[in-house]
Structures are given as structure tokens and as C-alpha cells.
Design an enzyme around this catalytic site. Sequence first.
Site, PDB file in Angstrom:
ATOM      1  N   SER A 290      46.395  74.501  51.364  1.00  0.00           N
ATOM      2  CA  SER A 290      46.053  75.509  52.371  1.00  0.00           C
ATOM      3  C   SER A 290      45.418  74.880  53.606  1.00  0.00           C
ATOM      4  O   SER A 290      44.852  73.786  53.553  1.00  0.00           O
ATOM      5  CB  SER A 290      45.091  76.536  51.784  1.00  0.00           C
ATOM      6  OG  SER A 290      45.616  77.134  50.626  1.00  0.00           O
TER       7      SER A 290
HETATM    8  N1  SAH Z   1      44.294  76.080  46.199  1.00  0.00           N
HETATM    9  C1  SAH Z   1      45.421  75.237  46.498  1.00  0.00           C
HETATM   10  C2  SAH Z   1      46.538  76.011  47.168  1.00  0.00           C
HETATM   11  C3  SAH Z   1      47.856  75.720  46.519  1.00  0.00           C
HETATM   12  S1  SAH Z   1      49.236  76.725  46.933  1.00  0.00           S
HETATM   13  C4  SAH Z   1      45.003  74.006  47.272  1.00  0.00           C
HETATM   14  O1  SAH Z   1      43.809  73.871  47.596  1.00  0.00           O
HETATM   15  O2  SAH Z   1      45.821  73.152  47.521  1.00  0.00           O
HETATM   16  C5  SAH Z   1      49.208  77.918  45.620  1.00  0.00           C
HETATM   17  C6  SAH Z   1      49.440  77.436  44.219  1.00  0.00           C
HETATM   18  O3  SAH Z   1      49.463  78.602  43.377  1.00  0.00           O
HETATM   19  C7  SAH Z   1      50.756  76.721  43.960  1.00  0.00           C
HETATM   20  O4  SAH Z   1      50.517  75.458  43.411  1.00  0.00           O
HETATM   21  C8  SAH Z   1      51.496  77.640  42.950  1.00  0.00           C
HETATM   22  O5  SAH Z   1      52.247  76.919  41.992  1.00  0.00           O
HETATM   23  C9  SAH Z   1      50.328  78.364  42.297  1.00  0.00           C
HETATM   24  N2  SAH Z   1      50.619  79.656  41.670  1.00  0.00           N
HETATM   25  C10 SAH Z   1      51.464  80.632  42.071  1.00  0.00           C
HETATM   26  N3  SAH Z   1      51.416  81.694  41.229  1.00  0.00           N
HETATM   27  C11 SAH Z   1      50.498  81.381  40.262  1.00  0.00           C
HETATM   28  C12 SAH Z   1      49.987  82.071  39.108  1.00  0.00           C
HETATM   29  N4  SAH Z   1      50.400  83.294  38.743  1.00  0.00           N
HETATM   30  N5  SAH Z   1      49.056  81.447  38.361  1.00  0.00           N
HETATM   31  C13 SAH Z   1      48.608  80.196  38.675  1.00  0.00           C
HETATM   32  N6  SAH Z   1      49.064  79.498  39.755  1.00  0.00           N
HETATM   33  C14 SAH Z   1      49.988  80.087  40.541  1.00  0.00           C
END
Ligand code: SAH
Length: 212
Positions: free
Chosen positions: A59
Site C-alpha cells: 500500500s
Molecule cells: N498490508 C499489505 C497490503 C497488501 S495488498 C502491505 O502492507 O503490503 C492486500 C493483500 O490482501 C494481498 O496480499 C491479498 O492476497 C490479501 N488478501 C485478499 N483477500 C484476503 C482475505 N480474505 N484474507 C486474507 N488476505 C487477503
Amino acid sequence: MYENERNELAEKLKNKGISDEDVLSAFRKVQRHLFVPDVMKHHSYVDTALPIGYGQTISQPYTVAFMTQALDLFPDSKVLEIGTGSGFQAAILAEMGMKVYTIERNEKIFFKTQKLFDELKVRAMMRCGDGTIGWNEYAPFDGIIVTAGGPVVPPALKKQLAVNGRLVIPVGDRQGQTLQIYTKLSETDFKLIEVPNFAFVPLIGKDGWKEK
Ligand code: SAH
């Protein structure tokens, strides 16, 4: 490495309205470039989201700072993150002294970030699975942060939030979302503040979107 860039990024976040000194101080310490793929390292301290592979992103720093500030936690708070991804958001929370629980559904991303946390000694409880059902075993949480955008607020997350706790979650369609910030006033009452214009990758799961 990159210490000046980190300080400059924190300054930029401050100018954009992040006022919580504990959040800014965590941004001065956590080395974002270690959470970013090699080919993009030189962009690590630009205030932008970056691809981390598998169609997912780390993000934008401003978004991480804004959501962390919105959680309004205190050291030792128990916080649940849905969407571990690169692990940067979890590392910021851990740096601030929170007890971090984080769930990632993508197995490849999960194992990669688990290895990184071992190397960097980031303290967090990690689980691979669908975060839309929460993590009941460790509930209630003082804060819950969802870093992927879903169509609705998963009921389990509202349930697993402690009274007085905050839930920060992007809700909308696949293209754009409104950031919803809930404060749990009692077992049944919530106060809601909404901030428009966010764009997260989709939350996939039981109470999220179907996988395409
Ligand atoms: N907090 C992260 C943002 C990653 S993007 C950072 O600091 O980099 C969002 C992530 O959510 C992705 O890796 C995706 O695979 C995950 N995701 C999507 N749906 C999800 C769910 N139901 N449970 C857990 N993870 C999920």
C-alpha cells in the site's frame, strides 16, 4: 540505508496531515525497501503503492499511515490485520509496540513474508487463510485493519472487535472504495466515519469477492 529518504517521507506524511507522532516515528524506523521487490527498491520512499507480485501491492505509505492513525491504538494493543501482503503494515504496527495478528490468503505471499519476518525479527502471529472470517481464537481485538477492499463489512470482524476498538476497512466495488472507520460503542452499536477515494486490491473470501 536510506535514512534520509525515510525522514523525508515522514516529513511528507506530516505535511499531508498525519499528526500522530508514534506513527511518524515508526515510519522513520521501518525500512520499507526491505519489503519491496529488488527492481523497485529505488522507489521505496516515494509516496506510492508498488507491485509485490501475484497481482498484489504494498500500500501507499500515506494510506498505511492514515489507517494506522485511524486505529487510534496504544502500545500493547491487540491488532488484527487482514491482508499481510508484503508485511510492511504489520511491521509498522509491531514497531509501535502492538501485539500483531495478521492473515494472508495467498500461500506464496504468506511464506515469503513469514521468511522476511523471521529475518527482520518482526514479531507477529501469522496465519494463512481467509481473513473475512477473522481469527476468533484471539478475539477480541482492540483494532482490526483490512488492507484489501470488499463489498461489505464481514460480520465476523465487527463481532471480534473489542468495545471501544476501531475497525478500519475499505468498502466499495472492485475499482474504488470508501474507507470506513468504525468505533464499537457497545456489543451492538457502532459509530461510523467514512473517508472516500481509496483503491485497494480486492478482498477475496467468504464475505469478500469471489475469485475471478
Ligand atoms: N498490508 C499489505 C497490503 C497488501 S495488498 C502491505 O502492507 O503490503 C492486500 C493483500 O490482501 C494481498 O496480499 C491479498 O492476497 C490479501 N488478501 C485478499 N483477500 C484476503 C482475505 N480474505 N484474507 C486474507 N488476505 C487477503
